[in-house]
Design an enzyme around this catalytic site. Structure first.
Site, PDB file in Angstrom:
ATOM      1  N   TYR A 174      11.248  13.511   0.003  1.00  0.00           N
ATOM      2  CA  TYR A 174      11.054  12.508   1.059  1.00  0.00           C
ATOM      3  C   TYR A 174      10.431  13.161   2.300  1.00  0.00           C
ATOM      4  O   TYR A 174       9.422  12.689   2.836  1.00  0.00           O
ATOM      5  CB  TYR A 174      12.397  11.860   1.412  1.00  0.00           C
ATOM      6  CG  TYR A 174      12.360  11.017   2.663  1.00  0.00           C
ATOM      7  CD1 TYR A 174      11.621   9.830   2.706  1.00  0.00           C
ATOM      8  CD2 TYR A 174      13.040  11.407   3.822  1.00  0.00           C
ATOM      9  CE1 TYR A 174      11.581   9.058   3.866  1.00  0.00           C
ATOM     10  CE2 TYR A 174      13.005  10.636   4.974  1.00  0.00           C
ATOM     11  CZ  TYR A 174      12.271   9.466   4.986  1.00  0.00           C
ATOM     12  OH  TYR A 174      12.216   8.709   6.125  1.00  0.00           O
TER      13      TYR A 174
ATOM     14  N   SER B 211       9.565  11.263  10.167  1.00  0.00           N
ATOM     15  CA  SER B 211      11.020  11.376  10.108  1.00  0.00           C
ATOM     16  C   SER B 211      11.499  12.722  10.625  1.00  0.00           C
ATOM     17  O   SER B 211      10.816  13.750  10.468  1.00  0.00           O
ATOM     18  CB  SER B 211      11.440  11.205   8.646  1.00  0.00           C
ATOM     19  OG  SER B 211      12.734  11.700   8.444  1.00  0.00           O
TER      20      SER B 211
HETATM   21  N1  NAD Z   1      16.158   4.244   9.403  1.00  0.00           N
HETATM   22  C1  NAD Z   1      16.055   5.538   9.720  1.00  0.00           C
HETATM   23  O1  NAD Z   1      17.024   6.168  10.189  1.00  0.00           O
HETATM   24  C2  NAD Z   1      14.762   6.273   9.538  1.00  0.00           C
HETATM   25  C3  NAD Z   1      14.710   7.635   9.890  1.00  0.00           C
HETATM   26  C4  NAD Z   1      13.517   8.320   9.728  1.00  0.00           C
HETATM   27  C5  NAD Z   1      12.390   7.673   9.252  1.00  0.00           C
HETATM   28  N2  NAD Z   1      12.470   6.362   8.901  1.00  0.00           N
HETATM   29  C6  NAD Z   1      11.256   5.721   8.389  1.00  0.00           C
HETATM   30  O2  NAD Z   1      11.055   4.518   9.103  1.00  0.00           O
HETATM   31  C7  NAD Z   1      10.454   3.534   8.256  1.00  0.00           C
HETATM   32  C8  NAD Z   1      11.303   2.279   8.241  1.00  0.00           C
HETATM   33  O3  NAD Z   1      12.608   2.620   7.784  1.00  0.00           O
HETATM   34  P1  NAD Z   1      13.761   1.545   7.575  1.00  0.00           P
HETATM   35  O4  NAD Z   1      15.035   2.233   7.885  1.00  0.00           O
HETATM   36  O5  NAD Z   1      13.412   0.281   8.231  1.00  0.00           O
HETATM   37  O6  NAD Z   1      13.690   1.402   5.988  1.00  0.00           O
HETATM   38  P2  NAD Z   1      13.719   0.090   5.055  1.00  0.00           P
HETATM   39  O7  NAD Z   1      13.840   0.599   3.666  1.00  0.00           O
HETATM   40  O8  NAD Z   1      14.752  -0.858   5.550  1.00  0.00           O
HETATM   41  O9  NAD Z   1      12.287  -0.538   5.300  1.00  0.00           O
HETATM   42  C9  NAD Z   1      11.139  -0.189   4.586  1.00  0.00           C
HETATM   43  C10 NAD Z   1      10.542  -1.453   3.988  1.00  0.00           C
HETATM   44  O10 NAD Z   1       9.328  -1.088   3.353  1.00  0.00           O
HETATM   45  C11 NAD Z   1       9.204  -1.831   2.156  1.00  0.00           C
HETATM   46  N3  NAD Z   1       8.373  -1.040   1.238  1.00  0.00           N
HETATM   47  C12 NAD Z   1       8.689   0.135   0.657  1.00  0.00           C
HETATM   48  N4  NAD Z   1       7.681   0.568  -0.127  1.00  0.00           N
HETATM   49  C13 NAD Z   1       6.699  -0.371  -0.016  1.00  0.00           C
HETATM   50  C14 NAD Z   1       5.409  -0.499  -0.591  1.00  0.00           C
HETATM   51  N5  NAD Z   1       4.957   0.402  -1.442  1.00  0.00           N
HETATM   52  N6  NAD Z   1       4.660  -1.582  -0.269  1.00  0.00           N
HETATM   53  C15 NAD Z   1       5.133  -2.514   0.602  1.00  0.00           C
HETATM   54  N7  NAD Z   1       6.354  -2.448   1.152  1.00  0.00           N
HETATM   55  C16 NAD Z   1       7.127  -1.389   0.852  1.00  0.00           C
HETATM   56  C17 NAD Z   1      10.621  -2.005   1.647  1.00  0.00           C
HETATM   57  O11 NAD Z   1      10.759  -3.170   0.828  1.00  0.00           O
HETATM   58  C18 NAD Z   1      11.424  -2.105   2.933  1.00  0.00           C
HETATM   59  O12 NAD Z   1      11.697  -3.447   3.275  1.00  0.00           O
HETATM   60  C19 NAD Z   1      10.307   4.210   6.900  1.00  0.00           C
HETATM   61  O13 NAD Z   1       9.012   4.734   6.815  1.00  0.00           O
HETATM   62  C20 NAD Z   1      11.324   5.324   6.942  1.00  0.00           C
HETATM   63  O14 NAD Z   1      10.972   6.385   6.076  1.00  0.00           O
HETATM   64  C21 NAD Z   1      13.618   5.655   9.036  1.00  0.00           C
END
Ligand code: NAD
Length: 339
Positions: free
Chosen positions: A170, A145
């Site tokens: 985080y 991130s």
């Molecule tokens: N969306 C953004 O702007 C952004 C920015 C930086 C980093 N990220 C990273 O990208 C990745 C995806 O983000 P996103 O926006 O799609 O988030 P999101 O929360 O929509 O998707 C993450 C999914 O992982 C599942 N999950 C969480 N913990 C879990 C576990 N222990 N076991 C199994 N499943 C689990 C959740 O149910 C969720 O559906 C994440 O790692 C997030 O930290 C996202």
């Protein structure tokens, strides 16, 4: 392009769902994994995977379900922390590659719920690394991130900048993932590629993020919260550009260090107030703004230097915020049936 067998974790999440759709279209065999936790509305998560042909009623914990739309897509509801279930899955499936997107996301939530981050992002990620090691997965791409940059003052943020000063748990877990991955590359020869995502937005987006919160409030004529009195800027990156970049990294092999980190962003930061104006334009309504101070754990600006990803994979982002926001607002109105 050679078809591969790929595990995508976080498949019911925002980015994971879009990535699965793309990888299926590219002809890969995809297994999506998610625990479908209730950090935000689970109906949105079930609706996303229903788009991929997985109905809620067909899902059983730790059992694989085959999509009724795509025979090359299967889904498993499983917790990353469940080491035995993860081991069993890797043993029976023999994946070529893994893309780990499952994580406890969100900066602010980590201040009140630190344990959720250690469980999913540290213990869960270790289980993925161990399974890659034990079942001979040679390539792991994982979500890091932009938050690892903390209050970096040098812009744009480069992968060569120091990231030893995270300002939320985080961010600390994401930085830890990068260190853990490096160790596994070094010890076990696994190629690990960490992608630092910069504020991703677009259709099927996350309800805890600005794009969703603003659109929801403006369309429902509720006030929006504008933190740091609007003095924030973000490198908002459209979901299709993110998915294209992740897919390039998964599909292409390059000669380089085994453990690598890249920024993936639009590289064109936008002032928060301009982002809100574009949302007002797309919704056709004026926002009632409540100006508030900075939130704990938040950073003032983000801006991705994507030159490394450009050089190694030819990555370019294409979508400007006006078009991206318009696409989000259309999706939102359709999904929530607003005329
Ligand atoms: N969306 C953004 O702007 C952004 C920015 C930086 C980093 N990220 C990273 O990208 C990745 C995806 O983000 P996103 O926006 O799609 O988030 P999101 O929360 O929509 O998707 C993450 C999914 O992982 C599942 N999950 C969480 N913990 C879990 C576990 N222990 N076991 C199994 N499943 C689990 C959740 O149910 C969720 O559906 C994440 O790692 C997030 O930290 C996202």
């Amino acid at each position: 392009m050679l078809s591969k067998k790929i595990l995508v974790t976080g498949a019911a999440g925002f980015i994971g769902y879009h990535l699965c759709e793309n990888l299926i279209a590219e002809g890969h065999e995809v297994v999506g994994l998610d625990n479908i936790n209730d950090y935000y509305d689970v109906n949105l998560k079930y609706s996303r995977i229903a788009q991929l042909g997985i109905e809620k009623e067909s899902i059983y914990e730790n059992n694989i379900t085959t999509s009724h739309l795509h025979k090359s897509f299967r889904f498993i509801k499983c917790n990353l922390e469940n080491k035995n279930a993860i081991g069993d899955l890797f043993e029976s499936e023999q994946f070529d590659m893994v893309c780990n997107l499952a994580a406890q996301a969100g900066v602010r939530y980590s201040i009140e719920n630190p344990s959720a981050y250690i469980e999913s992002n540290i213990v869960g990620f270790l289980n993925i690394l161990e399974a890659c090691r034990n079942y001979d997965v040679r390539k792991l791409v994982y979500a890091s991130s932009s938050s690892v940059y903390g209050n970096n003052t040098k812009i744009p943020f480069s992968v060569d900048d120091n990231v030893d000063h995270p300002i939320s748990l985080y961010a600390a877990t994401k930085k830890s993932n990068e260190l853990m991955a490096h160790t596994y590359s070094h010890l076990f020869g696994i190629e690990t590629i960490g992608l630092r995502f910069f504020t991703v937005y677009g259709p099927w987006g996350r309800p805890d993020m600005a794009m969703f919160l603003f659109t929801d409030a403006i369309l429902n004529e509720k006030p929006i919260k504008v933190f740091n009195n609007g003095n924030l800027s973000r490198d908002f990156t459209y979901i299709d550009d993110i998915v294209k970049g992740v897919s390039q990294v998964l599909n292409r092999s390059i000669k380089a260090d085994l453990a690598r980190i890249y920024n993936i962003g639009n590289s064109r930061p936008v002032q928060l107030l301009d982002f809100i104006s574009a949302t007002e334009k797309s919704t056709g309504k004026t926002a009632e703004k409540i100006y508030l101070p900075m939130q704990a754990g938040d950073v003032e600006k983000t801006w991705a230097d994507v030159s490394a990803l450009q050089k190694d994979y030819g990555y370019e982002s294409e979508t400007d915020v006006e078009n991206g926001i318009a696409n989000f607002v259309s999706w939102y109105k359709c999904y929530y049936d607003i005329t």
